[in-house]
Design an enzyme around this catalytic site. Structure first.
Site, mmCIF file in Angstrom:
data_model
loop_
_atom_site.group_PDB
_atom_site.id
_atom_site.type_symbol
_atom_site.label_atom_id
_atom_site.label_comp_id
_atom_site.label_asym_id
_atom_site.label_seq_id
_atom_site.Cartn_x
_atom_site.Cartn_y
_atom_site.Cartn_z
ATOM 1 N N LYS A 298 0.823 -1.208 0.000
ATOM 2 C CA LYS A 298 0.000 0.000 0.000
ATOM 3 C C LYS A 298 0.863 1.267 0.000
ATOM 4 O O LYS A 298 0.444 2.310 -0.486
ATOM 5 C CB LYS A 298 -0.924 0.028 1.213
ATOM 6 C CG LYS A 298 -1.856 -1.179 1.371
ATOM 7 C CD LYS A 298 -2.909 -1.239 0.285
ATOM 8 C CE LYS A 298 -4.005 -2.243 0.582
ATOM 9 N NZ LYS A 298 -3.585 -3.646 0.485
HETATM 10 C C1 LIG Z 1 -4.163 -4.781 -0.092
HETATM 11 C C2 LIG Z 1 -3.337 -6.030 -0.166
HETATM 12 C C3 LIG Z 1 -3.540 -7.003 -1.177
HETATM 13 C C4 LIG Z 1 -4.655 -6.889 -2.190
HETATM 14 O O1 LIG Z 1 -4.413 -5.888 -3.123
HETATM 15 P P1 LIG Z 1 -5.615 -5.329 -4.055
HETATM 16 O O2 LIG Z 1 -5.045 -4.168 -4.778
HETATM 17 O O3 LIG Z 1 -6.684 -4.918 -3.071
HETATM 18 O O4 LIG Z 1 -6.042 -6.439 -4.946
HETATM 19 C C5 LIG Z 1 -2.689 -8.098 -1.212
HETATM 20 N N1 LIG Z 1 -1.722 -8.256 -0.287
HETATM 21 C C6 LIG Z 1 -1.499 -7.357 0.703
HETATM 22 C C7 LIG Z 1 -0.425 -7.603 1.707
HETATM 23 C C8 LIG Z 1 -2.295 -6.206 0.803
HETATM 24 O O5 LIG Z 1 -2.079 -5.320 1.806
#
Ligand SMILES: *Cc1c(COP(=O)(O)O)cnc(C)c1O
Length: 494
Positions: free
Chosen positions: A113
């Site tokens: 993120k």
């Molecule tokens: C948010 C997240 C995901 C999923 O990503 P999306 O963009 O929502 O598909 C996968 N792995 C981790 C560790 C995340 O924080």
């Protein structure tokens, strides 16, 4: 470049409007009206560039109203050495001859993120100036863990912003909770909600649509906005790392110019893999996009059958950031595949009314041409963590393990051993207990002790932002009932 609503392409915004509004008035997602193509020499031009310069090069193609100077300043601040623990920012690690892992967790909160949430505040504050918005933005976030901390770190001490994060009181891991309640910065607030993630999420939506609360805020000079992945300002920075990874592989002689790769992404809300799809549309030589899910395999079924059906059991898994039954960003893919906002609106109306929709044969064919879907359960997730560690000496987190399982299944089923890039979305230290168990250890009762145990077991240091939690002061202890979340807003702004 204009941005249109996925549900009504007569609604049009500039990039700055799209980023400051977050969502179109009709509930659709704001999406570029076309995807620009990489110029012929682009990949070659970018070979010698640092990650920050590549980010400017690519983002500029979508953000005409932003100057190169602005974007250069943003990229320098977002991806600098005080934020990321490696100058590569998003390094590519070789696993074997044709498998590479794109590590997206070297930022301040140790999950992918950060790649977007470090950039979004710069894009958002500049967008507010460009649209002559004179109020201060108050960002509300409901989180099941990673997004809340990522948003807090991104927005801390950013002028003309306040940020308030709600997490479910007993619904996040100890490390995740500590990361949030010790958050520094003078424009931040964190509150626990008595309830689960859905309660927090519903409460935030209610605050957004409460006219009286909005007016009260406006009188104080504030307006609400969102930092979740429906905002274009969160998707765009994610295109960069796929293109950057390809450039790295070219530079290092792992790929020949024009050679295709497959990309495999552990998927929840569909933001990350959508960015890879857009990179493919720009002309990056990507063949297949492999969408990896855990037991909440609504996307696997959708890709295989063309039917999206959220009416199913919800599982709590050891890859919690993918525990999701409504993948919001899929709507942008539907628009890209149909080019028809009325068709997308029809699907979304059905989803709202019945929790289910079936796409046309034409859309299904297009979808299956570049997407493949696979899923695995927690047992398989742990098997993959163990086997990656034993075979390659490479420690991965639970989400990344789901992706490696999907890639393995894809290769076994199709015999296609095209060079693959797997997106690694979190540091294994963020999900210590499950990783320790996968390696055959018994995890200690306290989250932070598990960091030490995983370090001792593997000889790897815990990332500094996690190890440092021990010495941090708890700043936020407010607990609110789910129908009193407005109290937290008032205590932050009051
Ligand atoms: C948010 C997240 C995901 C999923 O990503 P999306 O963009 O929502 O598909 C996968 N792995 C981790 C560790 C995340 O924080």
């Amino acid at each position: 470049m204009r941005y249109i609503s996925t549900r009504d392409n007569t609604i049009q915004y500039s990039a700055a409007q799209a980023i400051s509004q977050g969502l179109a008035k009709d509930g659709g997602l704001l999406t570029p009206c076309y995807i620009p193509k990489l110029p012929g020499k682009a990949l070659e031009d970018m070979l010698g560039m640092a990650y920050q310069q590549r980010a400017v090069y690519i983002m500029k193609m979508f953000l005409e109203e932003f100057t190169v100077k602005e974007l250069t300043d943003f990229a320098g601040a977002a991806y600098g050495p005080d934020k990321f623990d490696t100058p590569a920012v998003a390094p590519v690690r070789a696993v074997d001859g044709n498998t590479h892992c794109l590590e997206l967790w070297h930022g301040p909160t140790c999950a992918f993120k950060d790649m977007a949430l470090q950039m979004l505040p710069h894009l958002l504050t500049a967008s507010l100036s460009k649209t002559e918005e004179d109020k201060t933005v108050c960002i509300l976030v409901a989180t099941s863990g990673d997004t809340g901390k990522g948003a807090l770190e991104g927005f801390k001490n950013v002028p003309r912003t306040k940020i308030l994060v709600f997490y479910p009181k007993d619904g996040v891991s100890e490390v995740q909770q500590l990361q949030m309640v010790t958050q520094e910065g003078d424009n931040v607030g964190v509150a626990a909600v008595v309830g689960n993630f859905d309660d927090a999420q519903t409460g935030v939506k209610r605050l957004f649509s409460d006219g009286a609360v909005r007016q009260e805020l406006a009188d104080q000079g504030y307006f609400f906005s969102s930092a979740n992945s429906i905002n274009w300002g969160r998707v765009l920075p994610q295109l960069v790392y796929y293109i950057s990874a390809y450039c790295d592989l070219l530079r290092d002689g792992k790929l020949a110019p024009g050679q295709s790769v497959n990309i495999c992404v552990p998927t929840g809300n569909f933001g990350n893999i959508l960015a890879a799809y857009y990179a493919r549309e720009m002309g990056l030589p990507i063949d297949q996009l492999i969408c990896a899910s855990n037991s909440n395999n609504v996307l696997t079924d959708f890709i295989r059958e063309g039917v999206y059906d959220r009416n199913r059991q919800f599982y709590t898994t050891m890859s919690p950031s993918m525990d999701i039954l409504i993948s919001s960003n899929l709507e942008r893919l539907l628009y890209a595949l149909t080019g028809d906002s009325a068709e997308v609106r029809g699907y979304m109306d059905q989803l709202g009314e019945t929790g289910r929709y079936q796409v046309s044969g034409r859309v299904k064919d297009k979808l299956q041409k570049c997407f493949k879907g696979y899923f695995c359960d927690d047992r398989e997730t742990q098997r993959v963590i163990r086997s990656m560690y034993d075979k390659h000496g490479y420690l991965i987190d639970t989400h990344t393990a789901v992706a490696f399982s999907a890639l393995e299944q894809y290769r076994r089923e199709t015999g296609d051993d095209t060079t693959a890039v797997v997106a690694s979305t979190a540091s294994p230290f963020k999900f210590c207990a499950s990783v320790l168990e996968a390696l055959g250890e018994t995890a200690p009762a306290h989250g932070l002790d598990a960091l030490d145990q995983l370090s001792a077991k593997t000889g790897l240091p815990a990332p500094a932002p996690l190890a440092g939690l021990r010495d941090k002061q708890v700043r936020f202890t407010q607990v609110v009932e789910k129908d009193r979340m407005v109290d937290a807003v008032r205590s932050l702004l009051g």
